[in-house]
Design a protein around this motif. Structure first.
Motif, short mmCIF file in Angstrom:
data_model
loop_
_atom_site.label_atom_id
_atom_site.label_comp_id
_atom_site.label_asym_id
_atom_site.label_seq_id
_atom_site.Cartn_x
_atom_site.Cartn_y
_atom_site.Cartn_z
N GLU A 67 23.81 37.32 -60.36
CA GLU A 67 24.37 35.93 -59.76
C GLU A 67 23.29 34.81 -60.47
OE1 GLU A 67 24.98 37.79 -54.79
OE2 GLU A 67 22.69 37.25 -56.33
N CYS A 68 22.87 35.22 -61.89
CA CYS A 68 22.63 34.10 -62.37
C CYS A 68 23.08 33.49 -63.71
CB CYS A 68 20.74 34.76 -63.09
SG CYS A 68 19.81 34.94 -60.90
N VAL A 69 22.92 31.83 -64.20
CA VAL A 69 22.75 32.04 -64.97
C VAL A 69 21.71 31.51 -65.40
CG1 VAL A 69 24.07 29.82 -66.34
CG2 VAL A 69 25.83 31.13 -64.73
N VAL A 70 21.32 31.69 -67.38
CA VAL A 70 19.86 30.99 -67.73
C VAL A 70 20.19 30.20 -69.04
CG1 VAL A 70 18.32 31.60 -69.64
CG2 VAL A 70 19.09 33.60 -67.42
N ILE A 71 20.05 28.94 -68.85
CA ILE A 71 19.92 28.20 -69.82
C ILE A 71 18.84 27.84 -70.61
CG2 ILE A 71 20.43 25.58 -70.11
CD1 ILE A 71 20.57 25.09 -67.10
N GLU A 72 19.15 27.67 -71.71
CA GLU A 72 18.32 28.24 -73.12
C GLU A 72 18.80 28.02 -74.31
OE1 GLU A 72 16.11 30.09 -74.36
OE2 GLU A 72 14.97 31.15 -72.70
N ASP A 73 18.28 27.52 -75.59
CA ASP A 73 17.91 27.17 -76.28
C ASP A 73 17.55 28.13 -77.68
OD1 ASP A 73 15.15 26.64 -75.93
OD2 ASP A 73 15.53 25.06 -77.10
N ALA A 74 17.24 29.00 -77.74
CA ALA A 74 16.44 29.44 -78.66
C ALA A 74 16.82 31.20 -78.13
CB ALA A 74 14.53 30.16 -78.35
N PRO A 75 16.94 32.16 -79.66
CA PRO A 75 17.97 32.97 -79.98
C PRO A 75 17.25 34.23 -78.69
CG PRO A 75 17.90 32.34 -82.07
CD PRO A 75 17.25 31.58 -81.15
N GLY A 76 15.88 34.44 -78.75
CA GLY A 76 15.52 34.94 -78.32
C GLY A 76 15.23 34.60 -76.72
N GLY A 77 15.42 33.60 -76.15
CA GLY A 77 15.76 33.67 -75.13
C GLY A 77 17.57 33.88 -74.64
N VAL A 78 18.18 33.88 -75.14
CA VAL A 78 19.88 33.66 -75.17
C VAL A 78 19.48 35.45 -74.99
CG1 VAL A 78 22.00 34.34 -76.20
CG2 VAL A 78 20.95 32.03 -75.78
N GLU A 79 18.90 36.29 -75.69
CA GLU A 79 18.88 37.70 -75.87
C GLU A 79 18.27 38.65 -73.99
OE1 GLU A 79 16.78 41.30 -78.64
OE2 GLU A 79 16.75 39.29 -79.05
N ALA A 80 17.51 38.11 -74.03
CA ALA A 80 16.40 37.85 -72.67
C ALA A 80 17.24 38.11 -71.49
CB ALA A 80 15.82 37.31 -73.14
N ALA A 81 18.27 36.60 -72.06
CA ALA A 81 19.05 37.21 -70.62
C ALA A 81 19.82 37.86 -70.65
CB ALA A 81 20.00 35.68 -70.65
N LYS A 82 20.75 38.29 -71.48
CA LYS A 82 21.28 39.25 -71.55
C LYS A 82 21.36 40.62 -71.13
CE LYS A 82 25.34 38.44 -72.54
NZ LYS A 82 25.63 37.48 -71.23
#
Length: 213
Positions: free
Chosen positions: A159-174
């Motif tokens: 139910e969550c969407v993450v907003i990120e600007d860094a590859p590490g953050g994108v990876e953490a979200a996925k």
């Protein structure tokens, strides 16, 4: 349905990169080390302990704590009264509030920094949950911070969407099982390819459509 939006801080809500770079450069200069633009781009978004060990090599926990504390003091001195929100961020926050979405900050920054930025922007109390460095010690790309925020909000990862600007953050979200919007404020599009949606600005209509608002 998207019930919660989890925001990164640096590079998503505010552009504090220049202040971080100045603080790191001054700190490393004080111990006889250089810190170039390339070093900053490569390490931006990592936890302080990881950056310190990357540049200085092996350090004791006491040395890491002392140097990290000094860096954050330098950073806070530089940003006081100087931060501005990234274009579109505040409007998006207001729309999310109007539509009843839950919102949280998940940042690798110390809580004191996060609170200072939110105060400077007049956004105290807007985020229901704040997860900072001390709350999620594993740091991104580990999903710990995002999962903790979802737990505190009482929502599931799906139910969550993450907003990120860094590859590490994108990876953490996925890795957390969450969908992700990547914003190219600090990285090129190809670096954020793992995100479900990549945009150049939070003002784009695609962001609102993706979030269903």
């Amino acid at each position: 349905m998207t019930k919660a939006i989890l925001w990164d801080l640096d590079g998503v809500l505010v552009d504090t990169a220049p202040f971080h770079f100045q603080a790191w450069r001054k700190l490393f200069r004080s111990v006889g080390k250089g810190f170039a633009d390339a070093d900053f781009r490569r390490t931006f978004g990592l936890r302080n302990d990881a950056i310190l060990r990357d540049i200085l090599g092996e350090l004791t926990p006491a040395e890491v704590e002392r140097l990290a504390q000094r860096k954050e003091e330098l950073y806070r001195d530089k940003i006081e009264g100087r931060v501005t929100a990234i274009p579109g961020a505040v409007d998006l926050l207001r729309r999310l509030q109007q539509r009843g979405r839950r919102i949280a900050i998940v940042s690798s920054a110390p809580g004191e920094n996060v609170r200072l930025v939110l105060r400077s922007l007049g956004l105290e109390g807007v985020f229901e949950v704040v997860v900072a460095e001390e709350d999620a010690p594993k740091g991104k790309p580990d999903p710990q911070g995002f999962l903790l925020a979802a737990e505190k909000l009482g929502v599931t990862a799906g139910e969550c969407v993450v907003i990120e600007d860094a590859p590490g953050g994108v990876e953490a979200a996925k890795r957390a099982g969450m969908r992700c919007i990547g914003v190219t404020t600090s990285r090129p599009r190809e670096a954020l390819a793992g995100a479900d949606l990549v945009v150049d600005s939070l003002e784009e209509g695609a962001v609102y459509s993706f979030l269903g608002i």
